[in-house]
Structure formats: structure tokens, C-alpha cells
Design an enzyme around this catalytic site. Structure first.
Site, PDB file in Angstrom:
ATOM      1  CD  GLU A 212      67.987 -14.599  31.646  1.00 52.43           C
ATOM      2  OE1 GLU A 212      68.606 -15.543  32.179  1.00 52.43           O
ATOM      3  OE2 GLU A 212      67.476 -13.678  32.292  1.00 52.43           O
ATOM      4  CG  HIS A 281      73.093  -5.104  35.526  1.00 52.72           C
ATOM      5  ND1 HIS A 281      74.048  -5.830  36.186  1.00 52.72           N
ATOM      6  CD2 HIS A 281      71.934  -5.770  35.727  1.00 52.72           C
ATOM      7  CE1 HIS A 281      73.500  -6.879  36.765  1.00 52.72           C
ATOM      8  NE2 HIS A 281      72.216  -6.869  36.500  1.00 52.72           N
TER       9      HIS A 281
END
Lengths: 478, 360
Positions: A212, A281
Site C-alpha cells: 500500500e 478491519h
């Protein structure tokens, strides 16, 4: 006892699917690992494997059946030596007890599952028949000025709307490309980029390694070099690894360069709580990014807004953080069938009109607010609901204008309470709307805890309609 | 799986069987030719001298202005490293190549021919600065010259530069990106994330490690398990070269090889230049981590400007010509400093400009 085969949940958010094909028939012997059926979700076709050994005693749901709820018994397997006649206890298509409770885990279902039948259609206020909830004492249904009267509306999932927005902009401008994990050959981890590789090829639809920080930086550099990247994060939880480039590189360079260095990039992906994926998450980053001058932050609820605003984001010369919601990806909304549906950035939308209280929300919170408003209307409280849509710049004028009429504001936010968008709305109302307030501005947010995994605790942690109703009654002194 | 030969069903064989000859899973890393020192013409040599001297004198002046309080914040001087920027950037095609660097960026800007006045005025935070006074020492840009900064976060310029290279390739404009970073940044994880993608996608980028031996106060040997930084690309199949960064002709020679490699579509290349900064990491660095003798010894033995002077002498450039250059540089720098001191500060209204391109 025969073993019940139940419609499996093939993703944390799947509620129903199509039983596309049986690969076994009654009387077939099966053993663990055999593929029994193909099941289509809104994202993909999955193979359904046997876990147990035995003989297919009865197929209860024929192939080709749509909308089979997760947990429905679809077949029976008889173990060795068992009678293969079906158990009389199991009715056809009846959902099993075990899974039934799970439908209410999220703020979205079951309220949003009914949308738009029971809830005013968020976009097609003009096109849809007035909902019965907009009853006495309310002003006319909020009309969305962005849709010309008489426009055909098409039921579209949020997922498709986002894909259409990207595809349209990619057709129009060769500088636009998509990069991210699994966006190309896999067709998107959440299938948002489905079909883009086929149409635009690997030059413009680019699978990245799981990296990322790296690819957010590469995308940002490409934008500085004159391209218009769309960087997809599989979820914004993983963008934490990349936040330096989003803020320090993309968000600040135009200012630091005295206006020379543009960075027209869109960082997009799902944000907020998903379902049963626990603390790392499940998080809403809206307030984080919305605190950064130099970024635009968009966080839509409906498919029409998502499409119109994603197109605007891609066209923008500024870096945009575009926060989607996984739980909404499969939801259908009315989207206007216009060749070029682009919405203005920084404008809130009144999704429901009312004179008793203003509920300000965004993203999945809007669905919660709509469900609450419906119940409140039954008790004679007409709530006006404002979907902020853009979190930065914030449409404070829309909030204050509504406050002037209702004199009460409740903010509904699927996210933490501290330093939230809700906190910001409270400040704005205090500083600029104090004289209009008849009650304290109230926040209804998730609990101030990391997201728990256990189903009951997760439910407790999230915003829901009941909490909104309670808050609205409190500010209305009822 | 490159080595599986599945066409014939394998007959059972008595074990142990010799492993089948396999195509090497790791074919030898292709490497460019060893670079040679660049053969500069007399004029080129004089130009190298001029540019390096400009950087040296400019930085000395910046140090002075910092001492006077005219420059604030962080200010990282390039003194000692001049040969790297000049040797490399003299080889670029200014019409298509791009450059990006970290916060020690004044030298790279000057080597790109940007106006010293606007750079110095940026250092003093004035409206006439190249970033209108809003970037300062670490954040300077000239999109017009394809100089993309000037980035303050250690290592950030490496993925950003990789993105610039991505844009070159995407547009097929023939350009190459030159991305500078230091021995300190070489330990940042994002550098290797970028290496991986650049190599995978064969992006036209030259990664330049300016190894000045100290990441702020920590020497390479204390911070890097592999201190031969030119090897840092090996895991990504990026060839590396180690070059004397105090010799502008060696630098330029390496630039030629690297450009040929990258323009030939072979993907990225890594150049490690061994160099040295004479001053502290920034103006506030007392530099206690190395001895005065060490610094003096480098100055005496390896100074890059003295080295060019010797080349000029060999090329029989007259002392007068060199002196004329010295004089010219002195006046350019003095003029830049005057300009930077006398220019007005930004208008207060500038506080709210350029936050977004599209004012909202």
C-alpha cells in the site's frame, strides 16, 4: 438424522444468493471435497463443496432459484445406512434457526434490505411515489435539483454505479487509470472493478503487489507527473500503511509548491465497519481524512450519489479520498440514466424533509437515519435527513439552514464519537447556529471501543435506529 | 512453474533420481557495462566547475543567512556533494526527463539551471520564492523544469519518483526519472516497495543513492546490515553500480551508462555515489558523531571542486578563466542573497490560497 446442507454465506456480508446449478442429483454418493453446486453471489460464482460423506437424499431447492437466503436448507445428505427419505421436520426453503439471528448484525439489514420499498428512495425523490411516512405537517418531499424532471431511473447496485463511473471517465480521458490489489485479473476484491480489465486492458487496469505505501506513492507520483490515477485500497484499513502519501505527498504538495504541483488522484475503497471482521478491519476513517486541508473527502450513501461524485472526483484537479462502504456495495438504488451524471463536490442532499428535527448523517448512517425517521413518523415526529455526501469541504450551510427550521440536530455517524464528523457538526451548530437551537446537538455514533468480533458485542457497538430514535425523542423533549 | 515438465507421465524410477536439469529459476542478473570517466570538452569542464562552484557558494551564503536569522526551520546544505547533482543532471534531457529528490534539494535545483534568486527567496520565505514562500528549504518545485521536489519525508520521493517514471512509460514520452535519496532513506521500507514495482513494470527510472556516510548522526555502518548500498536492488533484479561521487567525470560517466540502460527499456538501475557532506545534517547539527579531522581529511584529499580545478589545469584552461568564473558566481550569489532579503513576505491573503486547485 440426515445432514442438512444449508445455503452457505460466501462472504461476511452475503445475505442471499442464486443456486445456479446442482452438480449432483438425488441418490448420488458424495464424499468430503466433492463439488455439489455452484452458487452465485452478487460478486462471483462460487463452488459449494461437501464436507460430509453420504448420499444425496433430497434436493430441496432446485437449480436456478434466485434469492435463496443464507442458511436455507438446500439439500439433505443421508449417512451410510440411513433412510434417504426427507425428514418431515424440514420444510422447503425454510431458513435454519442458527443463521436467522445474523441478519440483524449490521445497521444496514434488515432496515436497508427493504430499501427503497419502505423507505423514501434517496435519490429519486421526484420519480418515486411519495412514501407514506412523509405525512402531515411536513414540507414537500425534498427534490434533488441535480436530476432533470422525467429522467429515467435505473435500479443499480452501489458496486455497479462505482464501476460505471470509472468506466465512463476512463473512456473520456486516457490519463485516467486504475491501480490496486486484485483490481484487474481478479476483477476486484469486492468486484467493484469488474470488467474494467476487459475493456481497458492491462495498461490502464493494473494489479499491484500488496504494498500500500508503495503503490499509493507511485500513484501520487503519477498524478504529479500529469496522469489521473484511481488508486483502489482493498479497504481503507490497509490505507493506514499509505497515509503518509495521502496526506503528506498528495494533500500538501499543491500548497507547498505555491500552486505549481497538482495531484489529481482518487484514493478509493471500502471504509467503515464491515461484518464480523473485528477491530483492525472495521473503522471509519472519514474524520481522519476530513481533518486535512488539501484533501477532498467524499463519503456517499446512495448509488446515484456515488456515481455522480466519483465522476466528479476523477475530474477534480485535487486529491480526493473517496470512502465507500462494503455493506452498501450490493444494495440497489435508483440511478438516473443520464449520459454524464456528475454531482457537485461539497454539497449535502436533503434525503427526507421534515420540520421537527434535523438528522445529519453520511454513508451507511443515512440508511439508519431513514429507518429511524420512518418509525418516528409513526409517532408524529417528522425528521429531516441531510446526507452530507462530502465530508471535506463540509456543507455547513445546508446543516444550518435546516437547523433554522427544525431547531434541533442529531448527528448519526457509523464511527467513533471522539473527534468525529459529529463533533464537527456540533461545533458548527454551536458557533454559527446557537440562537436557532432549542436543544443540545446530540451525537449518535458507534461506541467508543475497538470493534469487537462477537456478534452480540458488535451489534452493541454499532449505531442503530433505536439509538437514533432515543436521541431524537430526547432533543424533541418527548 | 518454470521447471515442471509435465508432458510425459513420469515412469516410477529408483530413487534417488538426479534432479532434472532445470532452467535456472534465477538467471544471472543482467548488468550494464562498467562506466568509465566521462571525457569532457574544455567547455563542459568549465561548465561543471561553474555549476559546482555556484552550489558551493550558494550554500555557504545560505548558511550565513541562516545564522542571521533570515532563513528559518530546517536547512540542509549540499556542500561537498556538488559533483553528484552536476554530473548526473548535465546528462539529462531537460525537455523530457524528470528529477525528484528529498529535503537536501538546493543543489539539485541549481544544477537544473533554476534561478538562484527564486531559490534563495524561498529559503527566506518571500513571495518571490519558487514556491511563493510556502514550501521553504525542503519543499521546492519547478513543474516547468520537470523538477518535482523537494520532499520532506525521508524516502517518500522514491515511490513518488517511481510514479513519475510510471507516467513517462504510460505516456510513452521517452522520459526518464532521476530519483535521489540518501543512505538514510535507503533503509525505508517504501523504497523497496517502489523497487519491486519499478522492476516488475520495467519503469524508466534511475535510483540515485547519495551515500554521504551519515544518516543525520548515524553512520552507514551503524545503520545498514548491507552497507554496500549499490547491492540494495539485487533482490528486485535492479542492477547497481558504486561510483566515486566526488569525481564529477566519474558521475557523468555513470549517468551515461545508466541513461542508456534505462532508455533501452531495461527497467530501473541503481547508482550509489560515495560522497560526503562537509556541514552538519542540518544547520542545528553540532556533528559530534565524526571528528574534525575526518571532515578536514576529505576536504583536503577529495574535494570535488578542487578535483575539477585539476582537470581544468590539465586541459590548460587559464587561471584567468577560472577566476572570471569565480567572480561571476560570487556576484550571482550576492545578488540572490540581496534579492532574498529585500523581497517582500507573502501577502497575508496567501495563507488561504493553493490549498485546493479548485477553490471551494
Amino acid at each position: 438424522m440426515p445432514i442438512e446442507l444449508k445455503m452457505p454465506a460466501l462472504s461476511p456480508t452475503m445475505e442471499e444468493g442464486t443456486l445456479a446449478k446442482w452438480l449432483v442429483k438425488e441418490g448420488d454418493a458424495v464424499s468430503s471435497g466433492d463439488i455439489l453446486a455452484e452458487i452465485e453471489t452478487d460478486k462471483a460464482t462460487m463452488e459449494f463443496e461437501a464436507i460430509d460423506e453420504g448420499t444425496i437424499a433430497k434436493i430441496l431447492v432446485p437449480e436456478g432459484t434466485d434469492e435463496v437466503k443464507v442458511g436455507t436448507v438446500i439439500a439433505l445428505i443421508a449417512e451410510e445406512g440411513e433412510d434417504t427419505s426427507p425428514s418431515p421436520l424440514v420444510g422447503e426453503g425454510q431458513p435454519s434457526e442458527a443463521r436467522q439471528g445474523e441478519g440483524s448484525l449490521q445497521p444496514a439489514p434488515p432496515e436497508m434490505a427493504q430499501e427503497p420499498a419502505a423507505v423514501p428512495s434517496p435519490v429519486a425523490a421526484d420519480a418515486a411515489p411519495p412514501s407514506p411516512v412523509r405525512g402531515k405537517g411536513t414540507s414537500a418531499p425534498a427534490s434533488d435539483p441535480d436530476i432533470p424532471a422525467g429522467t429515467e431511473m435505473v435500479r443499480t447496485t452501489l458496486r455497479e454505479a462505482l464501476r460505471d463511473a470509472m468506466a465512463e471517465e476512463m473512456r473520456a480521458d486516457d490519463r485516467v487509470f486504475v491501480m490496486g490489489e486484485e483490481v484487474a485479473e481478479y476483477q476486484g476484491a469486492y468486484k467493484v472493478t469488474q470488467g474494467l480489465l476487459e475493456e481497458f486492458g492491462p495498461r490502464r487496469v493494473i494489479d499491484t503487489p500488496i504494498t500500500e505505501y508503495g503503490f499509493a506513492g507511485v500513484g501520487t507520483g503519477a498524478a504529479m507527473g500529469g496522469l489521473k490515477p484511481i488508486v483502489e485500497f482493498m479497504t481503507f484499513n490497509f490505507a493506514m500503511q499509505a497515509i503518509d502519501h495521502i496526506i503528506n505527498s498528495a494533500g500538501k504538495t499543491n500548497y507547498m509548491s505555491g500552486g505549481q504541483m497538482r495531484c489529481p488522484i482518487v484514493f478509493r475503497g471500502p471504509n467503515g465497519a464491515a461484518s464480523r471482521v473485528a477491530a483492525q478491519h472495521s473503522q471509519n476513517y472519514g474524520p481522519w481524512y476530513a481533518s486535512v486541508p488539501g484533501l477532498i473527502v467524499i463519503c456517499p450513501y446512495s448509488a446515484a450519489d456515488a456515481k455522480g461524485l466519483l465522476k466528479a472526483a476523477i475530474r477534480s484537479e485535487d486529491p480526493v479520498v473517496f470512502l465507500e462502504n462494503e455493506l452498501l456495495y450490493g444494495q440497489s438504488f435508483e440511478v438516473p440514466a443520464l449520459d454524464d451524471w456528475v454531482l457537485p463536490i461539497g454539497k449535502a442532499r436533503t434525503v427526507r424533509s421534515g420540520n421537527d428535527v434535523t438528522i445529519v448523517s453520511y454513508s451507511i448512517g443515512v440508511g439508519v437515519a431513514l429507518a429511524a425517521a420512518e418509525k418516528l413518523a409513526e409517532e408524529g415526529i417528522e425528521a429531516e435527513i441531510i446526507d452530507l455526501r462530502t465530508l471535506r469541504p463540509l456543507d455547513t450551510a445546508a446543516v444550518l439552514e435546516s437547523l433554522r427550521r427544525t431547531n434541533r440536530v442529531v448527528v448519526v455517524e457509523e464511527g467513533w464519537p471522539v473527534c468525529s464528523i459529529a463533533s464537527e457538526i456540533v461545533s458548527v451548530c454551536m458557533e454559527q447556529g446557537f440562537d436557532d437551537l432549542d436543544a443540545p446537538v446530540t451525537r449518535v455514533t458507534n461506541e467508543d471501543v475497538p470493534m469487537p468480533y462477537a456478534a452480540n458485542l458488535e451489534k452493541l457497538a454499532l449505531v442503530d435506529a433505536a439509538k437514533v430514535i432515543k436521541a431524537v425523542k430526547a432533543v424533541c423533549y418527548r | 512453474m518454470a521447471r515442471a515438465a509435465t508432458s510425459k507421465p513420469a515412469a516410477p524410477k529408483p530413487a534417488p533420481a538426479k534432479p532434472p536439469p532445470r532452467k535456472s529459476a534465477t538467471p544471472a542478473l543482467a548488468r550494464p557495462a562498467e562506466p568509465t570517466r566521462y571525457k569532457a570538452s574544455k567547455d563542459q569542464l568549465l561548465e561543471f566547475y561553474r555549476q559546482m562552484l555556484l552550489i558551493r557558494r550558494f550554500e555557504e551564503k545560505a548558511g550565513q543567512l541562516y545564522g542571521l536569522g533570515l532563513i528559518g526551520g530546517f536547512c540542509h546544505l549540499y556542500i561537498g556533494q556538488e559533483a553528484v547533482a552536476v554530473g548526473l543532471q548535465s546528462a539529462l534531457d531537460g525537455d523530457k526527463d524528470s528529477v525528484i529528490t528529498g529535503y537536501r534539494d538546493h543543489g539539485h535545483m541549481l544544477a537544473y539551471g533554476l534561478d538562484p534568486k527564486t531559490i534563495m527567496a524561498e529559503l527566506t520565505g518571500r513571495a518571490a520564492g519558487i514556491a511563493r514562500g510556502k514550501g521553504g528549504s525542503m519543499h521546492m518545485f519547478s513543474v516547468e523544469h520537470r523538477f518535482y521536489g523537494g520532499h520532506g519525508i525521508v524516502g517518500a520521493q522514491v515511490p513518488l519518483g517511481t510514479g513519475l517514471a510510471f507516467a513517462h512509460k504510460y505516456r510513452k514520452d521517452g522520459g526518464v526519472c532521476l530519483a535521489y535519496f540518501g543512505d538514510g532513506a535507503a533503509n525505508q521500507g517504501q523504497v523497496y516497495e517502489a523497487f519491486n514495482m519499478a522492476s516488475l513494470w520495467k519503469l524508466p527510472i534511475i535510483y540515485v543513492i547519495e551515500n554521504n556516510h551519515y544518516a543525520m548522526g548515524t553512520s552507514v555502518h551503524r545503520s545498514s546490515a548491507e552497507d554496500q548500498l549499490c547491492r540494495r536492488g539485487n533482490s528486485f533484479r535492479i542492477p547497481g553500480l558504486q561510483i566515486d561521487g566526488m569525481d564529477v567525470l566519474a558521475v557523468r560517466g555513470a549517468a551515461e551508462v545508466a541513461l542508456e540502460w534505462v532508455r533501452g527499456g531495461k527497467g530501473p538501475i541503481l547508482l550509489e555515489f560515495k560522497t560526503y557532506r562537509y556541514r552538519g545534517h542540518s544547520m542545528s547539527d553540532p556533528a559530534k558523531y565524526r571528528s574534525r579531522e575526518e571532515v578536514q581529511s576529505v576536504r583536503d584529499k577529495s574535494d570535488p571542486i578542487e578535483a575539477v580545478k585539476r582537470e581544468l589545469e590539465k586541459a590548460e584552461v587559464s587561471e584567468e578563466a577560472m577566476k572570471a568564473t569565480d567572480k561571476e558566481i560570487k556576484s550571482i550569489v550576492a545578488e540572490a542573497a540581496d534579492f532574498a532579503e529585500q523581497s517582500p513576505e507573502p501577502d497575508p491573503a496567501e495563507l488561504y490560497t493553493d490549498i485546493l486547485v479548485e477553490g471551494r
